[in-house]
Design a protein around this motif. Structure first.
Motif, PDB file in Angstrom:
ATOM      1  N   PHE A   1     -11.071  16.222  35.163  1.00 55.90           N
ATOM      2  CA  PHE A   1     -10.403  17.530  35.068  1.00 55.90           C
ATOM      3  C   PHE A   1      -8.910  17.340  34.790  1.00 55.90           C
ATOM      4  O   PHE A   1      -8.328  18.044  33.960  1.00 55.90           O
ATOM      5  CB  PHE A   1     -10.608  18.316  36.370  1.00 55.90           C
ATOM      6  CG  PHE A   1      -9.998  19.699  36.340  1.00 55.90           C
ATOM      7  CD1 PHE A   1     -10.757  20.807  36.011  1.00 55.90           C
ATOM      8  CD2 PHE A   1      -8.646  19.888  36.649  1.00 55.90           C
ATOM      9  CE1 PHE A   1     -10.189  22.081  35.980  1.00 55.90           C
ATOM     10  CE2 PHE A   1      -8.071  21.161  36.613  1.00 55.90           C
ATOM     11  CZ  PHE A   1      -8.851  22.255  36.273  1.00 55.90           C
ATOM     12  N   SER A   2      -8.301  16.383  35.474  1.00 57.23           N
ATOM     13  CA  SER A   2      -6.865  16.135  35.305  1.00 57.23           C
ATOM     14  C   SER A   2      -6.575  15.739  33.864  1.00 57.23           C
ATOM     15  O   SER A   2      -5.622  16.220  33.247  1.00 57.23           O
ATOM     16  CB  SER A   2      -6.407  15.018  36.241  1.00 57.23           C
ATOM     17  OG  SER A   2      -6.694  15.356  37.571  1.00 57.23           O
TER      18      SER A   2
ATOM     19  N   LYS B   1       0.270  19.387  45.157  1.00 58.11           N
ATOM     20  CA  LYS B   1       1.107  18.195  45.109  1.00 58.11           C
ATOM     21  C   LYS B   1       0.247  16.959  45.389  1.00 58.11           C
ATOM     22  O   LYS B   1       0.439  15.905  44.802  1.00 58.11           O
ATOM     23  CB  LYS B   1       2.171  18.340  46.208  1.00 58.11           C
ATOM     24  CG  LYS B   1       3.253  17.318  46.159  1.00 58.11           C
ATOM     25  CD  LYS B   1       4.291  17.729  45.161  1.00 58.11           C
ATOM     26  CE  LYS B   1       5.459  16.744  45.173  1.00 58.11           C
ATOM     27  NZ  LYS B   1       6.432  17.066  44.145  1.00 58.11           N
ATOM     28  N   MET B   2      -0.701  17.121  46.291  1.00 58.95           N
ATOM     29  CA  MET B   2      -1.536  15.983  46.672  1.00 58.95           C
ATOM     30  C   MET B   2      -2.854  16.457  47.287  1.00 58.95           C
ATOM     31  O   MET B   2      -2.883  17.451  48.011  1.00 58.95           O
ATOM     32  CB  MET B   2      -0.776  15.116  47.689  1.00 58.95           C
ATOM     33  CG  MET B   2      -1.489  13.854  48.086  1.00 58.95           C
ATOM     34  SD  MET B   2      -0.453  12.792  49.134  1.00 58.95           S
ATOM     35  CE  MET B   2       0.536  11.953  47.897  1.00 58.95           C
ATOM     36  N   ILE B   3      -3.922  15.715  46.992  1.00 58.88           N
ATOM     37  CA  ILE B   3      -5.212  15.963  47.639  1.00 58.88           C
ATOM     38  C   ILE B   3      -5.469  14.831  48.629  1.00 58.88           C
ATOM     39  O   ILE B   3      -5.484  13.657  48.240  1.00 58.88           O
ATOM     40  CB  ILE B   3      -6.344  16.026  46.598  1.00 58.88           C
ATOM     41  CG1 ILE B   3      -6.067  17.160  45.626  1.00 58.88           C
ATOM     42  CG2 ILE B   3      -7.696  16.197  47.273  1.00 58.88           C
ATOM     43  CD1 ILE B   3      -7.180  17.409  44.646  1.00 58.88           C
TER      44      ILE B   3
ATOM     45  N   HIS C   1     -12.621  19.448  52.643  1.00 63.95           N
ATOM     46  CA  HIS C   1     -13.695  18.949  51.784  1.00 63.95           C
ATOM     47  C   HIS C   1     -13.697  19.752  50.479  1.00 63.95           C
ATOM     48  O   HIS C   1     -13.654  20.982  50.499  1.00 63.95           O
ATOM     49  CB  HIS C   1     -15.028  19.092  52.516  1.00 63.95           C
ATOM     50  CG  HIS C   1     -16.186  18.603  51.720  1.00 63.95           C
ATOM     51  ND1 HIS C   1     -16.268  17.307  51.262  1.00 63.95           N
ATOM     52  CD2 HIS C   1     -17.294  19.229  51.275  1.00 63.95           C
ATOM     53  CE1 HIS C   1     -17.390  17.167  50.576  1.00 63.95           C
ATOM     54  NE2 HIS C   1     -18.031  18.316  50.566  1.00 63.95           N
ATOM     55  N   LEU C   2     -13.728  19.055  49.377  1.00 63.25           N
ATOM     56  CA  LEU C   2     -13.638  19.719  48.066  1.00 63.25           C
ATOM     57  C   LEU C   2     -14.923  19.488  47.276  1.00 63.25           C
ATOM     58  O   LEU C   2     -15.323  18.354  47.039  1.00 63.25           O
ATOM     59  CB  LEU C   2     -12.423  19.162  47.299  1.00 63.25           C
ATOM     60  CG  LEU C   2     -12.111  19.771  45.934  1.00 63.25           C
ATOM     61  CD1 LEU C   2     -11.872  21.276  46.013  1.00 63.25           C
ATOM     62  CD2 LEU C   2     -10.888  19.085  45.313  1.00 63.25           C
ATOM     63  N   GLN C   3     -15.554  20.596  46.884  1.00 68.63           N
ATOM     64  CA  GLN C   3     -16.732  20.481  46.029  1.00 68.63           C
ATOM     65  C   GLN C   3     -16.264  20.443  44.576  1.00 68.63           C
ATOM     66  O   GLN C   3     -15.285  21.096  44.226  1.00 68.63           O
ATOM     67  CB  GLN C   3     -17.643  21.696  46.233  1.00 68.63           C
ATOM     68  CG  GLN C   3     -18.319  21.701  47.593  1.00 68.63           C
ATOM     69  CD  GLN C   3     -19.027  23.022  47.830  1.00 68.63           C
ATOM     70  OE1 GLN C   3     -18.388  24.063  47.996  1.00 68.63           O
ATOM     71  NE2 GLN C   3     -20.344  22.984  47.832  1.00 68.63           N
TER      72      GLN C   3
ATOM     73  N   GLU D   1     -17.119   9.060  45.388  1.00 67.30           N
ATOM     74  CA  GLU D   1     -16.851   8.535  44.057  1.00 67.30           C
ATOM     75  C   GLU D   1     -17.003   9.645  43.013  1.00 67.30           C
ATOM     76  O   GLU D   1     -16.209   9.755  42.083  1.00 67.30           O
ATOM     77  CB  GLU D   1     -17.858   7.408  43.797  1.00 67.30           C
ATOM     78  CG  GLU D   1     -17.455   6.478  42.697  1.00 67.30           C
ATOM     79  CD  GLU D   1     -18.400   5.285  42.618  1.00 67.30           C
ATOM     80  OE1 GLU D   1     -18.767   4.709  43.676  1.00 67.30           O
ATOM     81  OE2 GLU D   1     -18.787   4.936  41.484  1.00 67.30           O
ATOM     82  N   LYS D   2     -18.020  10.460  43.219  1.00 66.34           N
ATOM     83  CA  LYS D   2     -18.282  11.565  42.289  1.00 66.34           C
ATOM     84  C   LYS D   2     -17.073  12.508  42.223  1.00 66.34           C
ATOM     85  O   LYS D   2     -16.631  12.908  41.137  1.00 66.34           O
ATOM     86  CB  LYS D   2     -19.522  12.334  42.759  1.00 66.34           C
ATOM     87  CG  LYS D   2     -19.871  13.518  41.892  1.00 66.34           C
ATOM     88  CD  LYS D   2     -21.124  14.215  42.393  1.00 66.34           C
ATOM     89  CE  LYS D   2     -21.317  15.530  41.651  1.00 66.34           C
ATOM     90  NZ  LYS D   2     -21.693  16.622  42.548  1.00 66.34           N
ATOM     91  N   LEU D   3     -16.534  12.846  43.387  1.00 68.45           N
ATOM     92  CA  LEU D   3     -15.361  13.729  43.423  1.00 68.45           C
ATOM     93  C   LEU D   3     -14.164  13.062  42.748  1.00 68.45           C
ATOM     94  O   LEU D   3     -13.443  13.700  41.975  1.00 68.45           O
ATOM     95  CB  LEU D   3     -15.028  14.102  44.879  1.00 68.45           C
ATOM     96  CG  LEU D   3     -13.775  14.971  45.085  1.00 68.45           C
ATOM     97  CD1 LEU D   3     -13.914  16.314  44.370  1.00 68.45           C
ATOM     98  CD2 LEU D   3     -13.515  15.197  46.584  1.00 68.45           C
TER      99      LEU D   3
END
Ligand SMILES: *Cc1c(COP(=O)(O)O)cnc(C)c1O
Length: 219
Positions: free
Chosen positions: A99-100, A82-84, A68-70, A90-92
């Protein structure tokens, strides 16, 4: 021991299936051991832990972020992965894309679908996923690529239950592919299967398995 486990698992996997060795909570020394055995793809689930390991381990490792990524931790993860696998809101998704874009990255990601019975697990429902993809048609992502779906089955000994959940995800994956040709050719990965259930996942069409315990032992 680690090398032997990797060999054993690789022998069971179809050639085209990617093995992500899930090294979360295990020290860098154990990752080095797997690296010496030829493994190059590793999975981590905590941003700062991954960030520290990236710094001290070989640069040709492909890191996959699976936890899980905040949004406030994106900066510790995105530049190095390489990959998430675990984009669960949707927010993430929009934060990752922003950011990218600001950092001239192209981020490959998977959308996580909630297929298990436990409510503690994350992910979009089928309906949420389909409406999000519809919405993205009119406001496409700029600097990230949706490369497929990820899911975690219920933690149970009931193989029929697990198989049913993986089959549901595979069906959804095929449905998205045909409904959303705009996602092609990136949309091709189905990340499902862990130590206890990867044998079922590959029978049900997984293209990436995420295996920790069976390689590194208990955490
Ligand atoms: C920890 C973890 C795994 C690996 O689980 P094992 O049962 O140790 O193989 C796979 N996927 C995710 C998302 C995880 O958090």
């Amino acid at each position: 021991m680690i090398a032997a486990q990797i060999e054993k698992i690789k022998a069971l996997l179809p050639k085209e299936v990617t093995l992500v060795a899930v090294s979360k909570f295990h020290p860098a020394k154990q990752i080095e051991e797997a690296y010496r055995a030829g493994q190059r793809v590793f999975g981590e689930s905590r941003p700062l832990e991954m960030f520290e390991k990236v710094d001290i381990l070989p640069k040709d490792i492909d890191w996959h972020f699976i936890g899980h990524l905040q949004t406030n931790k994106i900066k510790y993860v995105l530049p190095y992965v390489k990959m998430i696998h675990s984009v669960d809101s949707e927010k993430l998704l929009y934060s990752i894309d922003k950011f990218s874009s600001l950092n001239s990255l192209t981020t490959k990601l998977l959308l996580e679908v909630h297929i298990a019975q436990e409510s503690s697990k994350q992910g979009f429902s089928k309906e949420e996923l389909l409406s999000l993809l519809e919405k993205l048609k009119s406001s496409p992502l700029r600097s990230s690529k949706i490369c497929g779906l990820m899911g975690m089955a219920t933690f149970t000994n009931d193989d029929k239950q697990i198989r049913g959940e993986f089959r549901f995800l595979k069906d959804l994956f095929e449905q998205v592919k045909s409904l959303h040709p705009e996602l092609s050719p990136d949309f091709k990965e189905l990340s499902m299967g862990m130590s206890g259930d990867y044998h079922i996942a590959i029978e049900e069409g997984s293209t990436i398995v995420r295996i920790g315990t069976q390689i590194f032992g208990e955490r």
